[in-house]
Design a protein around this motif. Sequence first.
Motif, PDB file in Angstrom:
ATOM      1  N   ASP A  40      -2.119   3.424  -8.939  1.00 55.31           N
ATOM      2  CA  ASP A  40      -1.842   5.050  -8.413  1.00 55.31           C
ATOM      3  C   ASP A  40      -2.428   5.895  -7.423  1.00 55.31           C
ATOM      4  O   ASP A  40      -3.536   5.977  -7.988  1.00 55.31           O
ATOM      5  CB  ASP A  40      -0.920   5.611 -10.272  1.00 55.31           C
ATOM      6  CG  ASP A  40      -2.310   5.717 -10.430  1.00 55.31           C
ATOM      7  OD1 ASP A  40      -3.618   5.326 -10.320  1.00 55.31           O
ATOM      8  OD2 ASP A  40      -1.917   5.576 -12.117  1.00 55.31           O
ATOM      9  N   GLY A  41      -1.597   7.106  -7.155  1.00 51.07           N
ATOM     10  CA  GLY A  41      -2.019   8.283  -7.129  1.00 51.07           C
ATOM     11  C   GLY A  41      -2.637   8.162  -5.516  1.00 51.07           C
ATOM     12  O   GLY A  41      -2.217   7.418  -4.637  1.00 51.07           O
ATOM     13  N   GLU A  42      -3.741   8.799  -5.540  1.00 51.12           N
ATOM     14  CA  GLU A  42      -4.384   8.104  -3.986  1.00 51.12           C
ATOM     15  C   GLU A  42      -5.807   7.049  -3.539  1.00 51.12           C
ATOM     16  O   GLU A  42      -5.206   6.317  -2.368  1.00 51.12           O
ATOM     17  CB  GLU A  42      -5.967   9.406  -3.798  1.00 51.12           C
ATOM     18  CG  GLU A  42      -5.936  11.049  -3.636  1.00 51.12           C
ATOM     19  CD  GLU A  42      -4.433  10.982  -2.418  1.00 51.12           C
ATOM     20  OE1 GLU A  42      -5.589  10.325  -1.357  1.00 51.12           O
ATOM     21  OE2 GLU A  42      -3.979  12.314  -3.212  1.00 51.12           O
ATOM     22  N   GLN A  43      -5.605   6.530  -4.877  1.00 52.92           N
ATOM     23  CA  GLN A  43      -5.795   4.533  -4.395  1.00 52.92           C
ATOM     24  C   GLN A  43      -4.748   3.938  -3.661  1.00 52.92           C
ATOM     25  O   GLN A  43      -5.092   3.303  -3.671  1.00 52.92           O
ATOM     26  CB  GLN A  43      -6.586   4.154  -5.402  1.00 52.92           C
ATOM     27  CG  GLN A  43      -7.728   4.910  -6.239  1.00 52.92           C
ATOM     28  CD  GLN A  43      -8.362   5.017  -7.592  1.00 52.92           C
ATOM     29  OE1 GLN A  43      -7.978   3.471  -7.758  1.00 52.92           O
ATOM     30  NE2 GLN A  43      -9.500   4.591  -7.607  1.00 52.92           N
ATOM     31  N   LYS A  44      -3.616   4.259  -4.597  1.00 52.76           N
ATOM     32  CA  LYS A  44      -2.718   3.405  -3.473  1.00 52.76           C
ATOM     33  C   LYS A  44      -1.884   3.897  -2.558  1.00 52.76           C
ATOM     34  O   LYS A  44      -1.717   3.023  -1.906  1.00 52.76           O
ATOM     35  CB  LYS A  44      -1.088   4.205  -5.016  1.00 52.76           C
ATOM     36  CG  LYS A  44       0.057   2.971  -4.910  1.00 52.76           C
ATOM     37  CD  LYS A  44       0.834   3.181  -5.601  1.00 52.76           C
ATOM     38  CE  LYS A  44       2.470   2.428  -5.247  1.00 52.76           C
ATOM     39  NZ  LYS A  44       3.066   2.844  -6.068  1.00 52.76           N
ATOM     40  N   LYS A  45      -2.676   5.109  -1.810  1.00 56.19           N
ATOM     41  CA  LYS A  45      -1.812   5.527  -1.177  1.00 56.19           C
ATOM     42  C   LYS A  45      -3.407   5.006   0.248  1.00 56.19           C
ATOM     43  O   LYS A  45      -2.829   4.236   1.125  1.00 56.19           O
ATOM     44  CB  LYS A  45      -1.455   7.044  -0.383  1.00 56.19           C
ATOM     45  CG  LYS A  45      -0.982   7.693  -1.371  1.00 56.19           C
ATOM     46  CD  LYS A  45      -0.936   8.640  -1.771  1.00 56.19           C
ATOM     47  CE  LYS A  45      -0.123  10.121  -1.782  1.00 56.19           C
ATOM     48  NZ  LYS A  45       0.287  11.833  -1.577  1.00 56.19           N
ATOM     49  N   GLN A  46      -4.813   4.699  -0.609  1.00 51.82           N
ATOM     50  CA  GLN A  46      -5.338   4.683   0.860  1.00 51.82           C
ATOM     51  C   GLN A  46      -4.579   2.971   0.440  1.00 51.82           C
ATOM     52  O   GLN A  46      -5.126   2.578   1.599  1.00 51.82           O
ATOM     53  CB  GLN A  46      -6.679   5.263  -0.196  1.00 51.82           C
ATOM     54  CG  GLN A  46      -7.049   5.873  -0.026  1.00 51.82           C
ATOM     55  CD  GLN A  46      -8.272   6.592  -0.426  1.00 51.82           C
ATOM     56  OE1 GLN A  46      -8.973   5.179  -0.958  1.00 51.82           O
ATOM     57  NE2 GLN A  46      -8.720   7.662  -0.255  1.00 51.82           N
ATOM     58  N   MET A  47      -4.724   2.352  -0.121  1.00 52.66           N
ATOM     59  CA  MET A  47      -4.336   0.774   0.050  1.00 52.66           C
ATOM     60  C   MET A  47      -3.068   0.326   1.077  1.00 52.66           C
ATOM     61  O   MET A  47      -3.342  -0.348   1.342  1.00 52.66           O
ATOM     62  CB  MET A  47      -4.309   0.121  -1.524  1.00 52.66           C
ATOM     63  CG  MET A  47      -3.631  -1.119  -1.702  1.00 52.66           C
ATOM     64  SD  MET A  47      -5.816  -1.951  -0.929  1.00 52.66           S
ATOM     65  CE  MET A  47      -6.320  -2.291  -2.233  1.00 52.66           C
ATOM     66  N   ILE A  48      -1.926   1.090   0.794  1.00 55.47           N
ATOM     67  CA  ILE A  48      -0.969   1.406   1.125  1.00 55.47           C
ATOM     68  C   ILE A  48      -1.191   1.057   2.659  1.00 55.47           C
ATOM     69  O   ILE A  48      -0.900   0.514   3.927  1.00 55.47           O
ATOM     70  CB  ILE A  48       0.074   2.013   0.838  1.00 55.47           C
ATOM     71  CG1 ILE A  48       0.495   1.416  -0.529  1.00 55.47           C
ATOM     72  CG2 ILE A  48       1.386   1.947   1.867  1.00 55.47           C
ATOM     73  CD1 ILE A  48       1.534   2.556  -1.393  1.00 55.47           C
ATOM     74  N   SER A  49      -2.043   2.153   3.259  1.00 53.67           N
ATOM     75  CA  SER A  49      -2.687   2.721   4.620  1.00 53.67           C
ATOM     76  C   SER A  49      -3.445   1.241   4.950  1.00 53.67           C
ATOM     77  O   SER A  49      -3.183   1.206   5.916  1.00 53.67           O
ATOM     78  CB  SER A  49      -3.069   3.651   4.495  1.00 53.67           C
ATOM     79  OG  SER A  49      -3.559   3.728   5.804  1.00 53.67           O
ATOM     80  N   ILE A  50      -4.305   0.798   4.494  1.00 55.52           N
ATOM     81  CA  ILE A  50      -4.939  -0.132   4.710  1.00 55.52           C
ATOM     82  C   ILE A  50      -4.255  -1.782   5.062  1.00 55.52           C
ATOM     83  O   ILE A  50      -4.087  -2.500   6.445  1.00 55.52           O
ATOM     84  CB  ILE A  50      -5.988  -0.585   3.555  1.00 55.52           C
ATOM     85  CG1 ILE A  50      -7.231  -0.047   3.603  1.00 55.52           C
ATOM     86  CG2 ILE A  50      -6.347  -2.190   4.274  1.00 55.52           C
ATOM     87  CD1 ILE A  50      -8.486   0.371   2.704  1.00 55.52           C
ATOM     88  N   VAL A  51      -2.367  -1.758   4.150  1.00 54.44           N
ATOM     89  CA  VAL A  51      -2.129  -2.982   4.225  1.00 54.44           C
ATOM     90  C   VAL A  51      -1.005  -2.366   5.217  1.00 54.44           C
ATOM     91  O   VAL A  51      -1.092  -3.119   6.297  1.00 54.44           O
ATOM     92  CB  VAL A  51      -1.020  -3.382   2.935  1.00 54.44           C
ATOM     93  CG1 VAL A  51       0.290  -3.843   3.680  1.00 54.44           C
ATOM     94  CG2 VAL A  51      -1.888  -3.371   1.768  1.00 54.44           C
ATOM     95  N   LYS A  52      -0.364  -1.348   5.928  1.00 55.74           N
ATOM     96  CA  LYS A  52      -0.544  -0.804   6.999  1.00 55.74           C
ATOM     97  C   LYS A  52      -0.807  -1.030   8.801  1.00 55.74           C
ATOM     98  O   LYS A  52      -0.012  -1.377   9.383  1.00 55.74           O
ATOM     99  CB  LYS A  52       0.495   0.107   7.338  1.00 55.74           C
ATOM    100  CG  LYS A  52       1.509   1.137   6.204  1.00 55.74           C
ATOM    101  CD  LYS A  52       1.743   2.436   6.299  1.00 55.74           C
ATOM    102  CE  LYS A  52       3.330   2.391   4.888  1.00 55.74           C
ATOM    103  NZ  LYS A  52       3.576   4.482   4.886  1.00 55.74           N
ATOM    104  N   THR A  53      -2.253  -0.497   8.331  1.00 53.72           N
ATOM    105  CA  THR A  53      -2.829  -0.895   9.256  1.00 53.72           C
ATOM    106  C   THR A  53      -3.048  -3.355   9.705  1.00 53.72           C
ATOM    107  O   THR A  53      -3.168  -3.249  10.788  1.00 53.72           O
ATOM    108  CB  THR A  53      -4.432  -0.702   9.202  1.00 53.72           C
ATOM    109  OG1 THR A  53      -4.298   0.644   9.187  1.00 53.72           O
ATOM    110  CG2 THR A  53      -5.356  -1.150  10.219  1.00 53.72           C
ATOM    111  N   GLY A  54      -3.364  -3.842   8.233  1.00 53.72           N
ATOM    112  CA  GLY A  54      -3.193  -5.032   8.934  1.00 53.72           C
ATOM    113  C   GLY A  54      -1.992  -5.353   9.039  1.00 53.72           C
ATOM    114  O   GLY A  54      -1.814  -6.237   9.889  1.00 53.72           O
ATOM    115  N   ILE A  55      -1.181  -5.207   9.293  1.00 48.98           N
ATOM    116  CA  ILE A  55       0.253  -5.350   9.010  1.00 48.98           C
ATOM    117  C   ILE A  55       0.660  -5.291  10.887  1.00 48.98           C
ATOM    118  O   ILE A  55       1.542  -5.968  11.441  1.00 48.98           O
ATOM    119  CB  ILE A  55       1.883  -4.519   8.708  1.00 48.98           C
ATOM    120  CG1 ILE A  55       1.547  -5.059   7.678  1.00 48.98           C
ATOM    121  CG2 ILE A  55       2.995  -5.020   9.714  1.00 48.98           C
ATOM    122  CD1 ILE A  55       3.368  -3.934   6.190  1.00 48.98           C
TER     123      ILE A  55
END
Length: 276
Positions: A40-55
């Motif tokens: 949750d929080g910033e860690q979740k946003k960072q992880m989602i951003s990494i996933v979007k880059t991988g997509i």
Amino acid sequence: MVDYRVQGGKMSEVFERYERQYCELSSNLSRKCTASAALDGEQKKQMISIVKTGIDEAESLIRKMDLEARSLQPNVRAVLLAKLREYKSDLNNVKTEVKRLSSGGNYLSARDDLLESGMADNLTASNDQRARLMMSTERLNHTGDRIKDSRKTMLETEELGVSILQDLHQQRQSLLHAHNTLHGVDDNIGRSKRIMTSMSRRMNRNKWIIGSIIAVLIIAIALTLYFKLSLNDCDSQLIPPAVGMPHGFLLAQNSITCLQTGKHMPMDGVSMVKMT
């Protein structure tokens, strides 16, 4: 994922390399999506951003595989395109999961950000798209008009070509008719020339005949005059018969006289003697 096997053809090594990279990337994205659900929080946003880059990287790999598959043989291409459809479906599932995670706890903040910054960009993009669409429509209209004008010009050119061909055909027929006429005239001229030559020969022959006749007549007249004058001279020099002169002596004497003067004595020497 469904296991597609290529039969009757060899898979491209480039496609296999892209496929390995995509499979590894897809597995990492799935694990990161599962891990981000517990954050949750910033860690979740960072992880989602990494996933979007991988997509984005996964989509790039899919596009490369699609291009490579379309360059292969038909039987191999069909199998590989079926694989790509499966990969796209898996990637769409990952995208759906990322959207769900992004909208789970931050729906309100995302909505506010969208209203504050995204709407203006979308409006500008919409206006730009509308302008581009209008320009494209105008270009299409102009292109359609040019195509119509070209088609009209082509039809007019075709009609002109047909008319020219008809004129050329008529001129050819006229030339053939003129050629036949000239051939007939040439035959007539040759026949007339032969007739004129024959007439000229006949005229020359008639001239020679007439000239020969005239010459014969002139010679005959000259001989007649000559003999007539000769007889008159001989008659004037003949010895007249005397009383008691023998007839044979008179004939011999007149013959001698004519021979001495070079004149001809008539057949009847006695008849040419002047009778007293």
